[in-house]
Design an enzyme around this catalytic site. Structure first.
Site, PDB file in Angstrom:
ATOM      1  N   HIS A   1      10.670  58.995  29.402  1.00  0.00           N
ATOM      2  CA  HIS A   1      10.772  59.985  30.469  1.00  0.00           C
ATOM      3  C   HIS A   1      11.828  60.997  30.047  1.00  0.00           C
ATOM      4  CE1 HIS A   1      14.524  57.984  31.789  1.00  0.00           C
ATOM      5  NE2 HIS A   1      13.872  56.844  31.656  1.00  0.00           N
TER       6      HIS A   1
ATOM      7  N   ASP B 295      20.955  56.785  29.504  1.00  0.00           N
ATOM      8  CA  ASP B 295      20.059  55.718  29.961  1.00  0.00           C
ATOM      9  C   ASP B 295      19.778  54.816  28.767  1.00  0.00           C
ATOM     10  OD1 ASP B 295      18.163  54.190  31.226  1.00  0.00           O
ATOM     11  OD2 ASP B 295      16.667  55.780  31.431  1.00  0.00           O
TER      12      ASP B 295
ATOM     13  N   GLU C 220      11.739  53.626  25.300  1.00  0.00           N
ATOM     14  CA  GLU C 220      12.145  52.350  25.891  1.00  0.00           C
ATOM     15  C   GLU C 220      11.010  51.338  26.002  1.00  0.00           C
ATOM     16  OE1 GLU C 220      13.000  52.574  30.163  1.00  0.00           O
ATOM     17  OE2 GLU C 220      12.933  54.753  29.978  1.00  0.00           O
TER      18      GLU C 220
ATOM     19  N   HIS D 162      13.344  46.675  37.788  1.00  0.00           N
ATOM     20  CA  HIS D 162      14.502  47.327  38.402  1.00  0.00           C
ATOM     21  C   HIS D 162      15.377  46.287  39.104  1.00  0.00           C
ATOM     22  CE1 HIS D 162      12.888  51.745  38.391  1.00  0.00           C
ATOM     23  NE2 HIS D 162      13.205  51.300  37.200  1.00  0.00           N
TER      24      HIS D 162
ATOM     25  N   HIS E  31      15.485  60.129  35.763  1.00  0.00           N
ATOM     26  CA  HIS E  31      14.054  60.438  35.562  1.00  0.00           C
ATOM     27  C   HIS E  31      13.942  61.937  35.836  1.00  0.00           C
ATOM     28  CE1 HIS E  31      12.914  55.958  36.360  1.00  0.00           C
ATOM     29  NE2 HIS E  31      13.499  56.155  35.207  1.00  0.00           N
TER      30      HIS E  31
ATOM     31  N   HIS F 162       5.173  49.495  31.931  1.00  0.00           N
ATOM     32  CA  HIS F 162       5.778  50.813  32.216  1.00  0.00           C
ATOM     33  C   HIS F 162       5.572  51.767  31.050  1.00  0.00           C
ATOM     34  CE1 HIS F 162       9.270  49.875  29.617  1.00  0.00           C
ATOM     35  NE2 HIS F 162       9.329  48.695  30.204  1.00  0.00           N
TER      36      HIS F 162
ATOM     37  N   ASP G 107      20.425  47.415  31.345  1.00  0.00           N
ATOM     38  CA  ASP G 107      19.914  48.793  31.368  1.00  0.00           C
ATOM     39  C   ASP G 107      20.926  49.579  32.188  1.00  0.00           C
ATOM     40  OD1 ASP G 107      18.631  51.198  31.871  1.00  0.00           O
ATOM     41  OD2 ASP G 107      16.668  50.288  32.230  1.00  0.00           O
TER      42      ASP G 107
ATOM     43  N   ASP H  36      31.610  56.153  60.362  1.00  0.00           N
ATOM     44  CA  ASP H  36      32.151  57.330  59.669  1.00  0.00           C
ATOM     45  C   ASP H  36      32.347  57.043  58.183  1.00  0.00           C
ATOM     46  OD1 ASP H  36      34.130  55.521  59.902  1.00  0.00           O
ATOM     47  OD2 ASP H  36      35.604  56.857  60.828  1.00  0.00           O
TER      48      ASP H  36
ATOM     49  N   GLU I 129      16.281  50.643  24.688  1.00  0.00           N
ATOM     50  CA  GLU I 129      16.115  52.036  25.155  1.00  0.00           C
ATOM     51  C   GLU I 129      17.204  52.919  24.562  1.00  0.00           C
ATOM     52  OE1 GLU I 129      16.635  52.524  29.412  1.00  0.00           O
ATOM     53  OE2 GLU I 129      15.543  54.429  29.344  1.00  0.00           O
TER      54      GLU I 129
ATOM     55  N   ARG J  83      13.946  44.675  26.409  1.00  0.00           N
ATOM     56  CA  ARG J  83      13.702  46.132  26.393  1.00  0.00           C
ATOM     57  C   ARG J  83      14.804  46.737  25.532  1.00  0.00           C
ATOM     58  NH1 ARG J  83      13.183  46.955  31.355  1.00  0.00           N
ATOM     59  NH2 ARG J  83      15.176  47.777  32.097  1.00  0.00           N
TER      60      ARG J  83
ATOM     61  N   TYR K 221       7.702  41.734  28.530  1.00  0.00           N
ATOM     62  CA  TYR K 221       8.115  40.849  29.622  1.00  0.00           C
ATOM     63  C   TYR K 221       7.055  39.774  29.798  1.00  0.00           C
ATOM     64  CZ  TYR K 221      10.296  45.389  30.204  1.00  0.00           C
ATOM     65  OH  TYR K 221      10.938  46.574  29.952  1.00  0.00           O
TER      66      TYR K 221
HETATM   67  N1  GLY Z   1      16.995  52.953  33.964  1.00  0.00           N
HETATM   68  C1  GLY Z   1      15.731  53.387  34.388  1.00  0.00           C
HETATM   69  C2  GLY Z   1      14.842  53.622  33.262  1.00  0.00           C
HETATM   70  O1  GLY Z   1      15.077  53.128  32.183  1.00  0.00           O
HETATM   71  O2  GLY Z   1      13.907  54.361  33.333  1.00  0.00           O
HETATM   72 MN    MN Z   2      14.773  55.032  31.082  1.00  0.00          MN
HETATM   73 MN    MN Z   3      16.968  52.587  31.520  1.00  0.00          MN
END
Ligand code: GLY
Ligand code: MN
Ligand code: MN
Length: 434
Positions: free
Chosen positions: A348, A265, A379, A237, A355, A344, A254, A43, A403, A401, A383
């Site tokens: 986005h 983000d 972003e 991720h 996203h 990547h 991130d 539960d 962003e 990274r 890497y």
């Molecule tokens: N935190 C996921 C991205 O940067 O797209």
């Molecule tokens: Mn992002």
């Molecule tokens: Mn991000």
């Protein structure tokens, strides 16, 4: 206060969105189910998050509900969990059908127990636009059987794509939430930096970040924070957030909270030592310059794909100069060599989902231009995997990274996350005074 009641401005927005959706639906009745509670075990449930389109169209916060929109009569009807003192003792107050009608600007509201009686009546002889809810949605059986028994027929569900088109453009009210989310996250990233030099494990940095968000009233993250030390930053991720921190490591965070369901983000990368040195400094400097140039390009008219290609070419040129890639930028791009270091996309959409508007139909031949009112991330990252034996040894295991969240404006852009430092001198000064 558990569920604030929407004000007049919010109700007007919900109604306007339902009207815009109705235009696209023609004569078909739209059925939009809410999210439902997912059990974790026995539960105990996973945290509940409302389905984003449902939230966008009516703001009703409870699970196990159904929004019905009739484009012909322009009426909106909610089916909601019935008042139930026993359940409310455990789970908190419910609005019930009377509260739903009183506070959420719909024309009628019914208890979901009455779905089997009321929904067939509403659907009689009408086409229906809906996607059957998932198997474990508590209202699935009642919804599906009402549709099967009474509806004239099903028409393709244009709702996800239509609402995605609407959701690309953020209103001033939505931007207020997004600005606040970005500001809270920016301050939390700084709190994480201040905690960083004393931290022995990733989770201590995550704790400082989350503490700052919670103190500011942001109870929910838009996604689980990524707090990655050293080579963990090369896992895009990464979620474990439990590794020990070594003195020479970079930390990549991130993380972005949400406010009223609207996401931020932000990614920052910084050295636990308080000084960027050697290859880490070179990769960071390249990523930072490329990210700033990528943001500088943003204005109405530019396509996200076009912008991604420009950013990718800038990264390729920088990696060429650092000796991590060879050949011309054209050759690197043609042979798809950049994905070894940059696997990547650059941007986005951002909004109710991190996203955002992913159900927007995409034509690979069309690079839809950005327009004022859209919010996207920028972003770029680099890497160098530890196991990349072709890369110079000193670069292996470094991931960076950077962003930010960017609002496209009529004459350019605004950086919603501008309060989060990213210049080397700023970061070093915060880290060294901690
Ligand atoms: N935190 C996921 C991205 O940067 O797209
Ligand atoms: Mn992002
Ligand atoms: Mn991000």
């Amino acid at each position: 206060m558990a569920h604030p009641i929407p004000d007049a401005a919010a109700l007007a927005e919900f109604a306007g969105r339902r009207a815009a959706l109705s235009e696209a639906a023609g004569e078909a009745i739209l059925l939009v189910p809410s999210a439902y509670v997912h059990l974790r075990n026995v539960d105990t449930s996973f945290p509940f998050f409302q389905e984003s389109d449902f939230r966008y169209l009516c703001g009703f916060p409870e699970p196990d509900s159904l929004l019905v929109i009739d484009p012909l009569t322009r009426q909106s009807i909610l089916f909601v969990p019935p008042k139930d003192p026993e359940r409310e003792l455990w789970d908190g107050l419910r609005f019930g059908s009377a509260g739903a009608k009183e506070f959420f600007g719909v024309d009628a509201a019914f208890d979901s127990d009455d779905l089997g009686k009321e929904l067939p009546r509403l659907l009689q002889g009408r086409s229906v636009m809906y996607t059957p809810p998932p198997a474990d949605h508590p209202l699935k059986a009642a919804i599906d059987s009402a549709v099967a028994a009474q509806a004239k027929g099903l028409v393709p569900d244009l709702r996800p794509a239509t609402v995605a088109r609407l959701r690309r453009f953020k209103s001033p009210r939505e931007l207020g939430f997004m600005r606040r989310a970005a500001a809270i996250s920016a301050a939390a990233h700084v709190a994480a930096m201040r905690a960083g030099r004393k931290a022995t494990h990733e989770y201590q940095i995550e704790a400082a970040y989350c503490f700052s968000c919670l103190q500011a009233g942001a109870r929910h993250q838009a996604y689980d924070a990524i707090v990655a030390t050293g080579a963990n930053a090369c896992c895009l991720h990464y979620q474990d957030n439990n590794a020990p921190i070594a003195p020479g490591d970079l930390i990549l965070i991130d993380a972005g909270c949400e406010v009223e369901g609207y996401a931020s983000d932000i990614t920052r990368t910084w050295p636990v030592s308080g000084r960027f040195t050697g290859p880490a400094r070179e990769l960071y400097s390249l990523c930072l310059q490329v990210q700033k140039d990528a943001i500088a390009r943003l204005r109405p008219g530019i396509g996200m794909r076009q912008a991604h290609i420009a950013t990718s070419r800038d990264l390729a040129e920088g990696l060429r100069q650092l000796g991590l890639l060879s050949g011309s930028v054209d050759e690197i791009m043609e042979k798809k060599q950049l994905s070894r270091f940059y696997p990547h996309g650059t941007s986005h959409h951002l909004g109710l989902d991190v996203h955002d508007v992913y159900r927007l139909p995409r034509d690979p031949k069309i690079d839809a231009p950005l327009e004022a009112g859209m919010v996207i991330t920028v972003e770029p990252g680099l890497y160098v995997q530890s196991h990349d034996l072709l890369a110079p040894a000193a670069f292996r295991g470094i991931g960076v990274r950077i962003e930010d969240d960017i609002l496209i404006t009529a004459d350019g852009h605004e950086i919603l996350s501008a309060a989060c430092p990213k210049e080397i001198a700023e970061l070093e000064s915060i880290l060294q005074e901690s």
